[in-house]
Write a protein that holds these residues in place. Sequence first.
Motif, PDB file in Angstrom:
ATOM      1  N   GLY A 198      -0.691 109.450 150.040  1.00  0.00           N
ATOM      2  CA  GLY A 198       0.269 108.367 149.828  1.00  0.00           C
ATOM      3  C   GLY A 198      -0.074 107.320 148.641  1.00  0.00           C
ATOM      4  O   GLY A 198       0.453 106.477 148.170  1.00  0.00           O
ATOM      5  N   GLY A 199      -1.450 107.904 147.683  1.00  0.00           N
ATOM      6  CA  GLY A 199      -1.542 107.015 146.642  1.00  0.00           C
ATOM      7  C   GLY A 199      -2.015 105.630 147.099  1.00  0.00           C
ATOM      8  O   GLY A 199      -2.354 104.384 146.077  1.00  0.00           O
ATOM      9  N   ALA A 200      -2.645 105.340 148.251  1.00  0.00           N
ATOM     10  CA  ALA A 200      -2.898 103.859 148.657  1.00  0.00           C
ATOM     11  C   ALA A 200      -4.499 103.969 148.591  1.00  0.00           C
ATOM     12  O   ALA A 200      -5.171 104.667 148.191  1.00  0.00           O
ATOM     13  CB  ALA A 200      -2.428 103.517 150.075  1.00  0.00           C
ATOM     14  N   SER A 201      -5.223 102.754 148.968  1.00  0.00           N
ATOM     15  CA  SER A 201      -6.725 102.722 148.889  1.00  0.00           C
ATOM     16  C   SER A 201      -7.016 103.388 149.992  1.00  0.00           C
ATOM     17  O   SER A 201      -6.734 103.271 150.998  1.00  0.00           O
ATOM     18  CB  SER A 201      -6.960 101.143 149.264  1.00  0.00           C
ATOM     19  N   ILE A 202      -8.037 104.288 149.888  1.00  0.00           N
ATOM     20  CA  ILE A 202      -8.799 105.041 150.761  1.00  0.00           C
ATOM     21  C   ILE A 202      -9.519 104.545 151.757  1.00  0.00           C
ATOM     22  O   ILE A 202      -9.656 104.765 152.769  1.00  0.00           O
ATOM     23  CB  ILE A 202      -9.616 106.359 149.922  1.00  0.00           C
ATOM     24  N   VAL A 203     -10.223 103.626 151.137  1.00  0.00           N
ATOM     25  CA  VAL A 203     -11.258 102.602 152.038  1.00  0.00           C
ATOM     26  C   VAL A 203     -10.354 101.799 153.067  1.00  0.00           C
ATOM     27  O   VAL A 203     -10.761 102.018 154.188  1.00  0.00           O
ATOM     28  CB  VAL A 203     -12.015 101.749 151.099  1.00  0.00           C
ATOM     29  N   LYS A 204      -9.240 101.271 152.644  1.00  0.00           N
ATOM     30  CA  LYS A 204      -8.243 100.668 153.524  1.00  0.00           C
ATOM     31  C   LYS A 204      -7.882 101.624 154.425  1.00  0.00           C
ATOM     32  O   LYS A 204      -7.621 101.128 155.716  1.00  0.00           O
ATOM     33  CB  LYS A 204      -7.406  99.977 152.604  1.00  0.00           C
ATOM     34  N   GLY A 205      -7.339 102.868 154.024  1.00  0.00           N
ATOM     35  CA  GLY A 205      -6.968 103.750 155.038  1.00  0.00           C
ATOM     36  C   GLY A 205      -7.904 104.109 156.134  1.00  0.00           C
ATOM     37  O   GLY A 205      -7.595 104.118 157.245  1.00  0.00           O
ATOM     38  N   ILE A 206      -9.185 104.588 155.659  1.00  0.00           N
ATOM     39  CA  ILE A 206     -10.173 104.780 156.385  1.00  0.00           C
ATOM     40  C   ILE A 206     -10.272 103.975 157.736  1.00  0.00           C
ATOM     41  O   ILE A 206     -10.484 103.827 158.871  1.00  0.00           O
ATOM     42  CB  ILE A 206     -11.406 105.382 156.021  1.00  0.00           C
ATOM     43  N   VAL A 207     -10.691 102.621 157.122  1.00  0.00           N
ATOM     44  CA  VAL A 207     -10.900 101.508 158.120  1.00  0.00           C
ATOM     45  C   VAL A 207      -9.999 101.193 159.006  1.00  0.00           C
ATOM     46  O   VAL A 207     -10.328 101.108 160.222  1.00  0.00           O
ATOM     47  CB  VAL A 207     -11.061 100.239 157.479  1.00  0.00           C
ATOM     48  N   ARG A 208      -8.800 101.213 158.637  1.00  0.00           N
ATOM     49  CA  ARG A 208      -7.575 101.005 159.422  1.00  0.00           C
ATOM     50  C   ARG A 208      -7.410 101.989 160.821  1.00  0.00           C
ATOM     51  O   ARG A 208      -7.235 101.788 161.786  1.00  0.00           O
ATOM     52  CB  ARG A 208      -6.291 101.024 158.703  1.00  0.00           C
ATOM     53  N   VAL A 209      -7.397 103.302 160.254  1.00  0.00           N
ATOM     54  CA  VAL A 209      -7.361 104.119 161.188  1.00  0.00           C
ATOM     55  C   VAL A 209      -8.623 104.269 162.152  1.00  0.00           C
ATOM     56  O   VAL A 209      -8.598 104.402 163.304  1.00  0.00           O
ATOM     57  CB  VAL A 209      -7.036 105.659 160.736  1.00  0.00           C
TER      58      VAL A 209
END
Length: 231
Positions: A198-209
């Motif tokens: 999705g072109g978003a922040s990888i770190v943010k995506g990992i932490v959220r999930v």
Amino acid sequence: MANLQAEYHRTQHIGWLRAAVLGANDGIVSTASLILGVAAASTTQSAVLVAGVAGLVAGAMSMAAGEYVSVSSQSDTEQADIAREKVELATDGERELAELAAIYVGRGLDAKLAHQVAIQLTASDALGTHARDELGITDTASARPLQAALVSALSFVVGASLPLLMAWLVPYAVLTPVVAATSLLFLVILGGLAAYTGGASIVKGIVRVAFWGALAMACTAGVGWLFGVAV
């Protein structure tokens, strides 16, 4: 005039990406949570596996049915709005033209230019223009019930299979820590891949999930340990 090349936009993935991430995340979290909850009740490995398989089948069907029904409702609403807009264009074209021009004025065009743009776009594709600019319905974001149902069910099965496979392969004595650790790893990978696609922040995506997945597994394991029964 310079040659214009078609640009690549990640929003073209939005339809299937949402369904895929939701299905895979739910598959990992719900199945891992179920396995940990049953294991915490001090049952046998066979009971854990039966519960996991039942959760996989039930979850996949629930995801497919839920996505199909909800996205179908969205699609019905979109089609009803388009049908109403079609009638309004046929019976009150001048008002619809003025309405369209007002939209463009609101987006920054002066009144004269907005009126000219509205006339030209109406002449080219009146219904498509109103669907896009007035109703906010586009090909990229339009509801596709069958696609959402299939993608959600398939991704759920893939996600649920991962903790279930670990529960089958490892000895029962280490089942709980191994399933918990590997499920968190799977969630980290899922969050990273979804964010990258999705072109978003990888770190943010990992932490959220990972955070919400860990919380769900901990709560379910706690219930199984507290009551000493399969949940």
